[in-house]
Design an enzyme around this catalytic site. Structure first.
Site, PDB file in Angstrom:
ATOM      1  N   ASP A   1       1.117  -1.054   0.061  1.00 56.38           N
ATOM      2  CA  ASP A   1       0.027   0.614   0.354  1.00 56.38           C
ATOM      3  C   ASP A   1       0.460   1.107   0.196  1.00 56.38           C
ATOM      4  OD1 ASP A   1      -2.220   1.192  -0.411  1.00 56.38           O
ATOM      5  OD2 ASP A   1      -2.614   1.120   2.292  1.00 56.38           O
TER       6      ASP A   1
ATOM      7  N   GLY B   1      -0.391   5.445  -4.497  1.00 51.64           N
ATOM      8  CA  GLY B   1      -1.134   6.792  -4.742  1.00 51.64           C
ATOM      9  C   GLY B   1      -0.386   8.433  -4.190  1.00 51.64           C
TER      10      GLY B   1
ATOM     11  N   TRP C   1       2.726   8.195  -2.477  1.00 53.39           N
ATOM     12  CA  TRP C   1       3.942   8.550  -3.663  1.00 53.39           C
ATOM     13  C   TRP C   1       4.012   9.216  -3.881  1.00 53.39           C
ATOM     14  CZ3 TRP C   1       7.075   7.605  -7.539  1.00 53.39           C
ATOM     15  CH2 TRP C   1       8.299   7.241  -6.990  1.00 53.39           C
TER      16      TRP C   1
ATOM     17  N   ARG D   1      -0.501   9.208 -10.493  1.00 48.17           N
ATOM     18  CA  ARG D   1      -0.937   7.321  -9.118  1.00 48.17           C
ATOM     19  C   ARG D   1      -0.330   6.709  -9.951  1.00 48.17           C
ATOM     20  NH1 ARG D   1      -4.697   7.506  -5.041  1.00 48.17           N
ATOM     21  NH2 ARG D   1      -4.347   5.119  -5.639  1.00 48.17           N
TER      22      ARG D   1
ATOM     23  N   HIS E   1       2.543   3.253  -9.083  1.00 50.79           N
ATOM     24  CA  HIS E   1       2.651   1.702  -9.112  1.00 50.79           C
ATOM     25  C   HIS E   1       3.916   1.406 -10.444  1.00 50.79           C
ATOM     26  CE1 HIS E   1      -1.532   2.388  -7.712  1.00 50.79           C
ATOM     27  NE2 HIS E   1      -2.017   3.241  -8.461  1.00 50.79           N
TER      28      HIS E   1
ATOM     29  N   SER F   1      -7.372  -6.461  -5.132  1.00 47.23           N
ATOM     30  CA  SER F   1      -8.395  -6.872  -4.656  1.00 47.23           C
ATOM     31  C   SER F   1      -9.744  -6.189  -5.338  1.00 47.23           C
ATOM     32  CB  SER F   1      -8.272  -5.785  -3.376  1.00 47.23           C
ATOM     33  OG  SER F   1      -9.302  -4.192  -3.829  1.00 47.23           O
TER      34      SER F   1
ATOM     35  N   LEU G   1      11.638 -20.156  -4.535  1.00 46.01           N
ATOM     36  CA  LEU G   1      10.614 -19.453  -4.455  1.00 46.01           C
ATOM     37  C   LEU G   1       9.193 -19.436  -4.954  1.00 46.01           C
ATOM     38  CD1 LEU G   1      10.254 -16.756  -2.888  1.00 46.01           C
ATOM     39  CD2 LEU G   1      10.118 -15.671  -4.674  1.00 46.01           C
TER      40      LEU G   1
ATOM     41  N   ARG H   1      -5.382  -2.692   8.351  1.00 39.06           N
ATOM     42  CA  ARG H   1      -5.984  -3.559   8.493  1.00 39.06           C
ATOM     43  C   ARG H   1      -5.774  -4.652   7.440  1.00 39.06           C
ATOM     44  NH1 ARG H   1      -8.711   2.283   7.233  1.00 39.06           N
ATOM     45  NH2 ARG H   1      -7.701   1.791   5.253  1.00 39.06           N
TER      46      ARG H   1
HETATM   47  C1  FPP Z   1      -1.577  -0.003  -2.985  1.00 37.43           C
HETATM   48  O1  FPP Z   1      -1.484   1.540  -3.172  1.00 37.43           O
HETATM   49  C2  FPP Z   1      -1.454  -0.303  -4.852  1.00 37.43           C
HETATM   50  C3  FPP Z   1      -1.966  -1.042  -5.176  1.00 37.43           C
HETATM   51  C4  FPP Z   1      -3.545  -1.003  -5.237  1.00 37.43           C
HETATM   52  C5  FPP Z   1      -1.633  -1.571  -6.906  1.00 37.43           C
HETATM   53  C6  FPP Z   1      -0.360  -2.658  -7.131  1.00 37.43           C
HETATM   54  C7  FPP Z   1       0.466  -2.880  -7.564  1.00 37.43           C
HETATM   55  C8  FPP Z   1       1.814  -2.972  -8.049  1.00 37.43           C
HETATM   56  C9  FPP Z   1       2.674  -2.899  -6.541  1.00 37.43           C
HETATM   57  C10 FPP Z   1       2.402  -3.024  -9.777  1.00 37.43           C
HETATM   58  C11 FPP Z   1       2.721  -3.919 -10.314  1.00 37.43           C
HETATM   59  C12 FPP Z   1       2.288  -5.732  -9.184  1.00 37.43           C
HETATM   60  C13 FPP Z   1       3.091  -6.867  -9.348  1.00 37.43           C
HETATM   61  C14 FPP Z   1       3.260  -8.021  -8.831  1.00 37.43           C
HETATM   62  C15 FPP Z   1       3.748  -6.988 -10.435  1.00 37.43           C
HETATM   63  P1  FPP Z   1      -2.966   2.574  -3.418  1.00 37.43           P
HETATM   64  O2  FPP Z   1      -2.749   3.083  -4.732  1.00 37.43           O
HETATM   65  O3  FPP Z   1      -4.250   2.532  -2.565  1.00 37.43           O
HETATM   66  O4  FPP Z   1      -1.700   4.262  -3.026  1.00 37.43           O
HETATM   67  P2  FPP Z   1      -2.271   5.298  -1.700  1.00 37.43           P
HETATM   68  O5  FPP Z   1      -3.267   3.989  -0.650  1.00 37.43           O
HETATM   69  O6  FPP Z   1      -1.668   5.475  -1.259  1.00 37.43           O
HETATM   70  O7  FPP Z   1      -3.207   5.802  -2.832  1.00 37.43           O
END
Ligand code: FPP
Length: 246
Positions: free
Chosen positions: A24, A27, A29, A37, A41, A69, A135, A196
Site C-alpha cells: 500500500d 498513490g 508516494w 498515481r 504503481h 483486490s 521461491l 487492516r
Molecule cells: C496500493 O497502493 C497498490 C495497488 C492497489 C497496486 C499494487 C500494484 C503494484 C505494486 C504494481 C505491480 C504489481 C506486480 C505484482 C508486478 P494505493 O494505490 O492504494 O496507494 P495509496 O493508498 O497511497 O493511494
C-alpha cells in the site's frame, strides 16, 4: 547489534517460510512528488522485483503479494486500465528471468473479468514455471478472502454433496482454498500506514504474525524487509498455547 543496522542475513531457521504482503502507498508516494498515481504503481513494481530477489536469496519459500483486490475495480477506470496494462508488461518482461531463477509463479483470484490477454499470459506463465523448485511467488489479482472461502465451499459441495448432511471440517475445506497446498503465512506485512487485513487471506492469516509499517510501498527497500523479519524473529509464536509451553 540489530539485524537491520548490519544488514546481515539471519540464520535460515529464523527466516519466515511464507511472507504475505499488502503493498500500500503507491498513490501517496506519487502524490508527494506531484506525479500521476500510475508513476507510483510503476515504482511499486520495481519494489516487487527487488523484493522477489531478496526473499528468494534469504530462503523464503513462499511470497504472496496482494496486487489487486476485488474492491479495486471501484478505482477510476483509467487507473484500473493502467494497472492491468502494468501487470501485462511486468509478466511479459519478467517471466523468463523468473523462470531462470527457478521461481514458480501462481496467480490467485477470480480471473474471469481480467481480459483475455492477461488471462492467456497468466496461463502461459504458470505453465512455464509450474515445475520450478525455488521461491513460490503468488500474486493475488481480483482476489478477496471472502470470495476465496466461498468458492472453496461451493467447490467442495459440488464434489462432495454428502458433506451438506455430514458437516464440513477445516481439513475438508483446506484443499479447495486458493492457497490450499501452501503453508499458512508466518509473517504478514502491510506498508503505507493502515492497520487492516482488507479482505486478504482471511482464512490463512489466523495465526500469522502481523507487521505494519508507515513506509510507502515504493520506498520499501532491502533494509525495510530485514526490519520486518527482525520484528518477526522477536515474536513468540504460541498458536493458542501458553508462554510456558513454547
Ligand atoms: C496500493 O497502493 C497498490 C495497488 C492497489 C497496486 C499494487 C500494484 C503494484 C505494486 C504494481 C505491480 C504489481 C506486480 C505484482 C508486478 P494505493 O494505490 O492504494 O496507494 P495509496 O493508498 O497511497 O493511494
Amino acid at each position: 547489534m540489530t539485524l537491520s543496522s548490519t544488514l546481515t542475513i539471519p540464520t535460515t531457521g529464523a527466516i519466515p517460510r511464507h511472507v504475505a504482503v499488502i503493498m500500500d502507498g503507491n498513490g501517496r508516494w506519487a502524490r508527494q512528488r506531484l506525479l500521476p498515481r500510475i508513476a507510483g504503481h510503476r515504482r511499486g513494481s520495481e519494489t516487487v522485483r527487488k523484493l522477489v530477489q531478496q526473499a528468494s536469496g534469504l530462503g523464503v519459500e513462499y511470497l504472496t503479494l496482494f496486487a489487486f483486490s476485488s474492491e479495486n475495480w471501484r478505482r477510476p477506470p483509467e487507473e484500473v486500465g493502467m494497472l492491468m496494462q502494468l501487470f501485462i508488461t511486468n509478466l511479459e518482461n519478467e517471466i523468463q528471468r523468473m523462470h531462470a531463477a527457478q521461481i514458480r509463479l501462481r496467480i490467485i483470484g477470480d480471473q474471469g473479468p481480467l481480459g483475455t490477454r492477461l488471462q492467456t499470459l497468466i496461463a502461459e506463465s504458470q505453465q512455464l514455471t509450474h515445475a520450478n523448485t525455488g521461491l513460490t511467488l503468488t500474486v493475488a489479482v481480483n482476489y478477496g478472502g471472502r470470495w476465496d472461502i466461498l468458492q472453496a465451499l461451493n467447490a467442495l459441495l459440488r464434489e462432495h454433496p454428502e458433506k451438506q448432511q455430514e458437516g464440513i471440517r477445516e481439513i475438508d475445506l483446506q484443499p479447495y482454498l486458493s492457497m490450499g497446498d501452501a503453508p499458512e503465512p508466518d509473517l504478514f506485512i502491510r506498508t503505507g500506514g493502515e492497520q487492516r487485513i482488507s479482505n486478504f487471506l482471511l482464512w490463512q492469516l489466523a495465526y500469522t504474525e502481523l507487521y505494519f509499517t508507515e513506509t510507502l510501498w515504493p520506498d520499501f527497500d532491502r533494509k525495510s524487509f530485514l526490519q520486518a523479519i527482525e520484528s518477526y524473529q522477536k515474536r513468540q509464536r504460541r498458536f493458542g498455547r501458553t508462554g510456558d509451553q513454547c
